[in-house]
Design an enzyme around this catalytic site. Structure first.
Site, PDB file in Angstrom:
ATOM      1  N   HIS A  92       7.979   5.115   8.525  1.00 44.95           N
ATOM      2  CA  HIS A  92       7.355   4.901   9.432  1.00 44.95           C
ATOM      3  C   HIS A  92       7.895   3.364   8.903  1.00 44.95           C
ATOM      4  O   HIS A  92       7.750   2.538   7.710  1.00 44.95           O
ATOM      5  CB  HIS A  92       5.932   4.477   9.733  1.00 44.95           C
TER       6      HIS A  92
ATOM      7  N   ASP B 212       5.799   4.973   5.150  1.00 43.50           N
ATOM      8  CA  ASP B 212       5.417   3.386   5.936  1.00 43.50           C
ATOM      9  C   ASP B 212       5.870   2.333   5.262  1.00 43.50           C
ATOM     10  O   ASP B 212       4.402   2.371   3.758  1.00 43.50           O
ATOM     11  CB  ASP B 212       3.856   3.876   6.475  1.00 43.50           C
TER      12      ASP B 212
ATOM     13  N   ASP C 158       0.949  -4.779  10.102  1.00 44.20           N
ATOM     14  CA  ASP C 158       1.887  -3.504  11.404  1.00 44.20           C
ATOM     15  C   ASP C 158       2.411  -4.803  12.859  1.00 44.20           C
ATOM     16  O   ASP C 158       2.124  -4.964  14.286  1.00 44.20           O
ATOM     17  CB  ASP C 158       0.711  -2.571  12.095  1.00 44.20           C
TER      18      ASP C 158
ATOM     19  N   HIS D  42       2.638   0.087   3.647  1.00 43.69           N
ATOM     20  CA  HIS D  42       1.452   1.001   2.442  1.00 43.69           C
ATOM     21  C   HIS D  42       1.877   1.112   0.993  1.00 43.69           C
ATOM     22  O   HIS D  42       1.445   1.939   0.729  1.00 43.69           O
ATOM     23  CB  HIS D  42       1.791   3.194   3.124  1.00 43.69           C
TER      24      HIS D  42
ATOM     25  N   GLU E 186       1.941  11.619   5.775  1.00 48.51           N
ATOM     26  CA  GLU E 186       2.190   9.854   5.252  1.00 48.51           C
ATOM     27  C   GLU E 186       1.186   9.444   4.214  1.00 48.51           C
ATOM     28  O   GLU E 186       0.269   9.739   4.335  1.00 48.51           O
ATOM     29  CB  GLU E 186       1.694   8.862   6.532  1.00 48.51           C
TER      30      GLU E 186
ATOM     31  N   LYS F  97      -0.771   6.403   1.824  1.00 45.12           N
ATOM     32  CA  LYS F  97      -0.747   5.103   2.237  1.00 45.12           C
ATOM     33  C   LYS F  97      -2.417   4.570   1.089  1.00 45.12           C
ATOM     34  O   LYS F  97      -2.646   5.062  -0.436  1.00 45.12           O
ATOM     35  CB  LYS F  97      -2.526   5.395   2.934  1.00 45.12           C
TER      36      LYS F  97
ATOM     37  N   TRP G 255      -1.704  12.250   8.690  1.00 47.41           N
ATOM     38  CA  TRP G 255      -2.043  10.829   8.307  1.00 47.41           C
ATOM     39  C   TRP G 255      -3.399  10.939   8.421  1.00 47.41           C
ATOM     40  O   TRP G 255      -4.163  10.669   9.091  1.00 47.41           O
ATOM     41  CB  TRP G 255      -1.289   9.158   8.878  1.00 47.41           C
TER      42      TRP G 255
ATOM     43  N   ASP H 164      -1.380  -5.145   5.224  1.00 47.30           N
ATOM     44  CA  ASP H 164      -0.302  -3.757   6.560  1.00 47.30           C
ATOM     45  C   ASP H 164      -0.724  -3.912   8.149  1.00 47.30           C
ATOM     46  O   ASP H 164      -1.028  -3.360   7.929  1.00 47.30           O
ATOM     47  CB  ASP H 164      -1.024  -2.512   5.715  1.00 47.30           C
TER      48      ASP H 164
ATOM     49  N   ASP I  67       6.093   1.997  13.595  1.00 50.55           N
ATOM     50  CA  ASP I  67       4.936   2.348  13.401  1.00 50.55           C
ATOM     51  C   ASP I  67       4.209   0.871  13.380  1.00 50.55           C
ATOM     52  O   ASP I  67       3.786   0.355  12.314  1.00 50.55           O
ATOM     53  CB  ASP I  67       4.565   2.895  12.268  1.00 50.55           C
TER      54      ASP I  67
HETATM   55  C1  RNT Z   1      -2.160   4.178   9.234  1.00 43.70           C
HETATM   56  C2  RNT Z   1      -0.672   5.124   9.568  1.00 43.70           C
HETATM   57  C3  RNT Z   1      -0.792   5.968  10.645  1.00 43.70           C
HETATM   58  C4  RNT Z   1      -0.680   4.967  12.001  1.00 43.70           C
HETATM   59  C5  RNT Z   1      -0.575   5.463  13.294  1.00 43.70           C
HETATM   60  C6  RNT Z   1      -1.102   4.985  14.349  1.00 43.70           C
HETATM   61  O1  RNT Z   1      -1.662   2.738   8.547  1.00 43.70           O
HETATM   62  O2  RNT Z   1       0.237   3.883   9.137  1.00 43.70           O
HETATM   63  O3  RNT Z   1       0.281   6.126  11.237  1.00 43.70           O
HETATM   64  O4  RNT Z   1      -0.338   3.801  11.966  1.00 43.70           O
HETATM   65  O5  RNT Z   1      -1.164   6.943  13.080  1.00 43.70           O
HETATM   66 ZN    ZN Z   2       2.661   5.162   9.539  1.00 50.12          ZN
END
Ligand code: RNT
Ligand code: ZN
Length: 418
Positions: free
Chosen positions: A285, A258, A295, A261, A225, A227, A184, A293, A325
């Site tokens: 993720h 993810d 988390d 994202h 990955e 985003k 990523w 985003d 994640d």
């Molecule tokens: C960031 C991505 C990535 C990170 C990790 C720490 O937006 O989601 O995967 O969160 O690699």
């Molecule tokens: Zn991620």
């Protein structure tokens, strides 16, 4: 009634739907989820002391963050003792342990810097996944890495990713399980770029170079990955969804989605079946974005259930590789791990306990009223009794009793870290 008696009674109700509750429990026991190490220390790692960069952010200041490899491993052990099953640990490259060997920069890391993680995993029967760390480092310049106009910057990160492939191969060899290695990059622009193509062309060329080194593709599953935006890179990200899907398809690597994202009304659950038609394996993720985003910790909510449903109903338990994640620094970090892992397992169990074949048939036969009726009625089946039995028969605390152990560990250990 004992947990087992309640499970038996629940099993009879599920049998009426044509669902085998005992079979569901057995299936769930075999499913591995990759638990991310970075929830334990707010994504800091051990290789530098600077701020978290790359457009991601932890918020909160809950006491007790792990500050050393020993603390992080002890905290993970505590969490794992409260999570049913045997899983994988997801490491980032900045969790290298240099000790007395002397630190090296990220483009020179070697398997030996991760030996203690390998020992940790092997002693516990855990698998290992890995991630190049392309943030929180001075060579991330102007929010650009593998797409930077300066070849010296790109080459540094190319060497880093190649080093990570070699470390991933070492992980797979040592643990006897494939290692998913996720690339990523945070690259992007805060404002409308003048040229959207050139950075992506450079990213593509950098990836080609990374993947040009020889490695065992059975052992190392490289994924990419995507985003949509990051903090400070709101207008443009180089590794967009279209970029990563096309790159992964063309180069035989895995796409990673993810669920934080995408645009807020887009859902990953709906994307899973489309990707399964074109990829042998897909990586996820699993996170929880609140308005952005953010988390937050994964919970047993509708989209988490829907993601699990798409994996189970499409018979893709061995094709969708799930990692968590998120990073919440505002609550007890061990609880954050336990809640997220147990919640995703609940979602899987909920999907396994659904009358999947029957529901599919109802859709095919156009009996959509009956399908909606059944979807709603299944919600109040005694799911909790099966979940409790799964926990008990896996040797972990049932229901909320796990929290007492976290609280005790907090009082005795975490609060002493000052
Ligand atoms: C960031 C991505 C990535 C990170 C990790 C720490 O937006 O989601 O995967 O969160 O690699
Ligand atoms: Zn991620």
């Amino acid at each position: 009634m004992t947990t087992e008696e309640r499970f038996r009674a629940a099993g009879e109700l599920y049998a009426g739907l044509g669902v085998d509750a005992a079979g569901a429990v057995e299936t769930l026991k075999k499913i591995k989820i990759s638990m991310h190490c970075w929830q334990g220390d707010d994504v800091r790692g051990f290789d530098q002391d600077g701020p978290l960069t790359g457009g991601i952010q932890t918020t909160g200041n809950y006491p007790g963050r792990a500050r050393t490899p020993e603390e992080l491993m002890a905290d993970m052990d505590k969490a794992l003792s409260l999570i049913p099953g045997t899983h994988k640990i997801n490491l980032h490259a900045n969790y290298a342990i240099f000790a007395d060997k002397g630190a090296v920069d990220r483009d020179a890391i070697k398997p030996e810097h991760f030996k203690r993680w390998v020992d940790f995993a092997k002693e516990r029967g855990l698998g290992l996944d890995f991630n190049p760390t392309i943030f929180s480092h001075p060579m991330l310049k102007d929010n650009l890495s593998l797409s930077h106009p300066d070849a010296a910057v790109r080459n540094f990160w190319i060497r880093h990713c190649q080093a990570c492939i070699r470390i991933s191969e070492y992980f797979a060899t040592e643990t006897g399980q494939p290692c998913l290695m996720n690339i990523w990059i945070p690259d992007g622009y805060k404002d409308v770029p003048a040229d959207r193509l050139a950075p992506r062309a450079r990213f593509k060329e950098s990836l080609d170079k990374i993947l040009s080194i020889p490695y065992d593709r059975e052992k190392v599953l490289v994924c990419l990955e995507s985003k949509v935006f990051g903090i400070g890179v709101e207008s443009y990200t180089v590794g967009s969804s279209e970029f990563t899907l096309n790159y992964a398809m063309k180069n035989g690597i895995l796409p990673l989605m993810d669920n934080g994202h995408y645009h807020p009304t887009e859902v990953v659950s709906d994307k899973i079946p489309s990707l399964l038609l074109f990829h042998e394996k897909v990586a996820l993720h699993v996170t929880r974005g609140v308005r952005w985003d953010s988390d937050h910790v994964v919970i047993f909510d509708d989209e988490t259930k829907e993601i699990a449903k798409e994996i189970v109903r499409n018979d893709a338990l061995d094709r969708v590789l799930v990692g968590l994640d998120y990073f919440d620094a505002g609550i007890n970090r061990i609880s954050a791990w336990v809640l997220g892992m147990r919640s995703f397992q609940k979602a899987l169990l909920y999907a396994l306990l659904s009358p999947n074949e029957k529901m599919r048939r109802l859709q095919e036969d156009g009996k959509l009223t009956e399908l909606l009726m059944l979807t709603e009625e299944v919600r109040t089946y005694p799911f909790g009794a099966v979940w409790d039995y799964f926990c008990e028969s896996s040797g972990v605390p049932v229901r909320e009793s796990w929290y007492e152990e976290v609280k005790k560990y907090e009082d005795e250990t975490l609060l002493k870290r000052r």
